[in-house]
Scaffold this motif. Structure first.
Motif, PDB file in Angstrom:
ATOM      1  N   GLU A 259       3.607  -8.030   6.041  1.00 58.79           N
ATOM      2  CA  GLU A 259       3.190  -6.706   7.559  1.00 58.79           C
ATOM      3  C   GLU A 259       4.887  -6.948   6.469  1.00 58.79           C
ATOM      4  OE1 GLU A 259       3.983  -9.540  10.691  1.00 58.79           O
ATOM      5  OE2 GLU A 259       3.138 -10.079   9.148  1.00 58.79           O
ATOM      6  N   HIS A 260       6.101  -7.216   6.544  1.00 58.55           N
ATOM      7  CA  HIS A 260       6.986  -6.373   6.667  1.00 58.55           C
ATOM      8  C   HIS A 260       7.213  -5.988   5.473  1.00 58.55           C
ATOM      9  CE1 HIS A 260       7.728  -7.856  11.040  1.00 58.55           C
ATOM     10  NE2 HIS A 260       7.285  -8.627  10.803  1.00 58.55           N
ATOM     11  N   ILE A 261       6.446  -6.404   4.237  1.00 57.70           N
ATOM     12  CA  ILE A 261       7.158  -5.496   3.061  1.00 57.70           C
ATOM     13  C   ILE A 261       6.578  -3.917   2.793  1.00 57.70           C
ATOM     14  CG2 ILE A 261       6.174  -5.825   0.231  1.00 57.70           C
ATOM     15  CD1 ILE A 261       5.093  -8.527   1.101  1.00 57.70           C
ATOM     16  N   PHE A 262       5.297  -4.086   3.778  1.00 60.13           N
ATOM     17  CA  PHE A 262       5.173  -2.686   4.185  1.00 60.13           C
ATOM     18  C   PHE A 262       5.924  -1.378   4.644  1.00 60.13           C
ATOM     19  CE2 PHE A 262       0.956  -4.181   3.540  1.00 60.13           C
ATOM     20  CZ  PHE A 262      -0.034  -3.173   3.611  1.00 60.13           C
ATOM     21  N   ALA A 263       7.059  -2.049   5.190  1.00 57.75           N
ATOM     22  CA  ALA A 263       8.472  -1.133   5.395  1.00 57.75           C
ATOM     23  C   ALA A 263       9.266  -0.615   5.267  1.00 57.75           C
ATOM     24  CB  ALA A 263       9.030  -2.471   6.684  1.00 57.75           C
ATOM     25  N   ASN A 264       8.984  -0.984   3.553  1.00 55.36           N
ATOM     26  CA  ASN A 264       9.924  -0.379   2.455  1.00 55.36           C
ATOM     27  C   ASN A 264       9.548  -0.738   0.940  1.00 55.36           C
ATOM     28  OD1 ASN A 264      12.217  -2.525   3.808  1.00 55.36           O
ATOM     29  ND2 ASN A 264      12.906  -0.455   3.985  1.00 55.36           N
ATOM     30  N   ALA A 265       7.849   0.074   1.417  1.00 55.52           N
ATOM     31  CA  ALA A 265       7.215   0.169   0.214  1.00 55.52           C
ATOM     32  C   ALA A 265       6.369   1.300   0.266  1.00 55.52           C
ATOM     33  CB  ALA A 265       5.833  -0.595   0.043  1.00 55.52           C
ATOM     34  N   LYS A 266       6.132   2.064  -1.112  1.00 58.09           N
ATOM     35  CA  LYS A 266       5.394   3.078  -1.045  1.00 58.09           C
ATOM     36  C   LYS A 266       3.342   2.869  -0.998  1.00 58.09           C
ATOM     37  CE  LYS A 266       8.137   6.894  -3.437  1.00 58.09           C
ATOM     38  NZ  LYS A 266       7.970   8.029  -4.014  1.00 58.09           N
ATOM     39  N   LEU A 267       2.566   2.954   0.044  1.00 57.02           N
ATOM     40  CA  LEU A 267       1.672   3.282   0.469  1.00 57.02           C
ATOM     41  C   LEU A 267       0.364   3.653   0.081  1.00 57.02           C
ATOM     42  CD1 LEU A 267       3.001   1.615   4.178  1.00 57.02           C
ATOM     43  CD2 LEU A 267       2.900   0.668   2.036  1.00 57.02           C
ATOM     44  N   PHE A 268      -0.345   3.125  -0.461  1.00 59.84           N
ATOM     45  CA  PHE A 268      -1.788   3.514  -0.561  1.00 59.84           C
ATOM     46  C   PHE A 268      -2.497   2.517  -0.983  1.00 59.84           C
ATOM     47  CE2 PHE A 268       1.977   4.796  -4.142  1.00 59.84           C
ATOM     48  CZ  PHE A 268       2.197   5.712  -3.887  1.00 59.84           C
ATOM     49  N   VAL A 269      -3.750   4.017  -0.510  1.00 59.55           N
ATOM     50  CA  VAL A 269      -4.882   2.679  -0.195  1.00 59.55           C
ATOM     51  C   VAL A 269      -6.311   3.743  -0.430  1.00 59.55           C
ATOM     52  CG1 VAL A 269      -4.097   2.690   2.471  1.00 59.55           C
ATOM     53  CG2 VAL A 269      -5.565   4.709   2.113  1.00 59.55           C
ATOM     54  N   ASP A 270      -7.542   3.476  -0.513  1.00 65.15           N
ATOM     55  CA  ASP A 270      -8.600   3.598  -0.946  1.00 65.15           C
ATOM     56  C   ASP A 270      -8.757   5.033  -0.215  1.00 65.15           C
ATOM     57  OD1 ASP A 270      -9.801   2.095   0.774  1.00 65.15           O
ATOM     58  OD2 ASP A 270     -10.206   0.775  -1.569  1.00 65.15           O
ATOM     59  N   ASP A 271      -9.144   4.370   1.142  1.00 61.83           N
ATOM     60  CA  ASP A 271      -9.454   5.143   2.387  1.00 61.83           C
ATOM     61  C   ASP A 271      -8.857   4.736   4.006  1.00 61.83           C
ATOM     62  OD1 ASP A 271     -11.855   6.708   4.730  1.00 61.83           O
ATOM     63  OD2 ASP A 271     -11.776   5.371   4.748  1.00 61.83           O
ATOM     64  N   ILE A 272      -7.410   5.841   4.271  1.00 61.37           N
ATOM     65  CA  ILE A 272      -6.853   5.682   5.380  1.00 61.37           C
ATOM     66  C   ILE A 272      -7.364   5.024   7.059  1.00 61.37           C
ATOM     67  CG2 ILE A 272      -5.544   6.274   7.681  1.00 61.37           C
ATOM     68  CD1 ILE A 272      -4.672   8.982   5.318  1.00 61.37           C
ATOM     69  N   THR A 273      -8.642   5.277   7.298  1.00 71.29           N
ATOM     70  CA  THR A 273      -9.454   4.709   8.138  1.00 71.29           C
ATOM     71  C   THR A 273      -9.675   3.391   7.677  1.00 71.29           C
ATOM     72  OG1 THR A 273      -9.709   7.607   9.306  1.00 71.29           O
ATOM     73  CG2 THR A 273     -11.671   5.024   9.905  1.00 71.29           C
ATOM     74  N   GLN A 274     -10.879   3.122   6.633  1.00 74.21           N
ATOM     75  CA  GLN A 274     -11.244   1.860   6.412  1.00 74.21           C
ATOM     76  C   GLN A 274     -10.109   0.892   6.445  1.00 74.21           C
ATOM     77  OE1 GLN A 274     -14.437   1.285   4.791  1.00 74.21           O
ATOM     78  NE2 GLN A 274     -13.552  -0.193   2.725  1.00 74.21           N
ATOM     79  N   ALA A 275      -8.892   0.986   5.889  1.00 72.88           N
ATOM     80  CA  ALA A 275      -7.606   0.148   5.452  1.00 72.88           C
ATOM     81  C   ALA A 275      -6.909   0.051   7.160  1.00 72.88           C
ATOM     82  CB  ALA A 275      -6.347   1.340   4.443  1.00 72.88           C
ATOM     83  N   MET A 276      -7.114   0.860   8.144  1.00 68.75           N
ATOM     84  CA  MET A 276      -6.091   0.219   8.924  1.00 68.75           C
ATOM     85  C   MET A 276      -7.309  -0.586  10.085  1.00 68.75           C
ATOM     86  SD  MET A 276      -4.022   3.980  10.603  1.00 68.75           S
ATOM     87  CE  MET A 276      -5.579   5.075  10.149  1.00 68.75           C
TER      88      MET A 276
END
Length: 349
Positions: A259-276
């Motif tokens: 999960e710490h890879i997310f801290a310094n990455a640019k983040l893209f999803v198909d759907d924000i609600t579903q991804a979370m």
């Protein structure tokens, strides 16, 4: 009173190809971002944790005048019973009248559109000069996500395959994956130039990974497609410029990367609600590493409204949870082709 077309898996495969599916998946993302498509709440049930589950994804595409659902199940032990691990059914209805248009086998659609999502993610977020593609996972989805990525990244020189549970399965996969890709390329044989170019792209080394840390450090593009509930990739292994597409997390508790890879990455999803809620993004959000406003839906990048990768050094993540709009738009395309060539059976209710 209501005639509709019924297609089995063979008929679906006859009317579906990866190049078209790449375009369809992009269109689904675009329609969603244009507010011409709506996702309905997902239904999920686990029959036996880590062994068997099912989900229902549904939605409405006003931009295509359809709505419907896909019910898909995953029974991990099915291959030992000579049955596919993934079994699904897709139903498409006319959103102007409610009448059924078609019902079809969903396995091929699921594999094709999920693989295509990896290709679309690579197209918009990976470096164009990417040379090394790492597949974490060697299951049924493997050939589809690899072919889709090779279709969109023309400079890939080698593919590495890592199976966290079985090196033997990775070896078997590497021995058979080119043949599977060739089968998926059959629809293009009449377009000689494109067919020959794609044969060239898949005629590269496919090698088993024994040292995952070294492979991650050297890979330019990483596709993860496993049912893992524990991170398989660590933050300290990731190098600048890496793109990661996460395909495996589609229910609460699944996790393929630290999960710490997310801290310094640019983040893209198909759907924000579903991804979370059920995606790879779930754990970083729950731990406070990521906030919702840090997530960008891929549709807005495709439309040119938001930036994707902005430098060769960016680490990018695409959390592809798989949305019903992909399935429904793919199914609608299949039904149009089937009507032209008379595939399937017309039934009535």
């Amino acid at each position: 009173m209501f005639p509709f077309r019924v297609l089995n898996q063979e008929a679906v495969q006859e009317n579906l190809d990866m190049k078209s599916c790449l375009d369809i998946v992009e269109r689904a993302y675009r329609l969603k971002d244009e507010n011409k498509a709506t996702l309905f709440p997902m239904v999920f049930h686990e029959f036996e944790p880590g062994v068997a589950d099912m989900d229902i994804k549904s939605g409405h595409l006003a931009g295509a005048n359809i709505f419907g659902l896909k019910l898909v199940s995953w029974f991990g032990e099915n291959p030992t019973k000579n049955l596919p691990a993934i079994i699904g059914t897709v139903m498409v209805l006319d959103s102007r009248t409610g009448r059924p248009i078609g019902i079809m086998s969903g396995e091929a659609i699921t594999l094709m559109r999920t693989g295509a999502a990896a290709g679309v993610g690579a197209k918009y977020f990976a470096r164009e000069d990417s040379k090394v593609l790492l597949s974490v996972g060697s299951g049924h989805l493997g050939a589809y996500q690899l072919l889709a990525t090779l279709m969109t990244l023309e400079k890939i020189e080698k593919v590495w395959v890592y199976n966290p549970r079985s090196t033997e399965r990775a070896e078997i996969f590497c021995q058979s994956v080119k043949q599977k890709c060739m089968q998926l390329l059959q629809p293009y044989q009449t377009d000689r130039s494109y067919y020959e170019e794609m044969v060239r792209r898949i005629n590269i080394p496919f090698e088993v990974v024994y040292d995952i840390e070294q492979a991650v450090a050297e890979a330019d593009v990483i596709n993860t497609a496993t049912p893992s509930k524990q991170p398989l990739l660590k933050k300290e292994w990731i190098t600048e410029g890496t793109h990661i597409t996460c395909l495996g997390a589609d229910m609460g508790g699944k996790q393929e990367i630290d999960e710490h890879i997310f801290a310094n990455a640019k983040l893209f999803v198909d759907d924000i609600t579903q991804a979370m809620n059920v995606g790879e993004t779930e754990i970083p959000v729950k731990k406070g590493i990521v906030q919702a406003d840090q997530l960008t839906e891929i549709g807005s990048v495709i439309r040119g409204l938001r930036e994707g990768r902005t430098s060769p050094q960016d680490v990018t993540i695409f959390d592809s949870t798989g949305i019903a709009l992909q399935d429904l738009l793919t199914a609608e395309s299949i039904l149009r082709e089937a009507e032209k060539n008379g595939s399937g059976v017309v039934a009535d209710i």
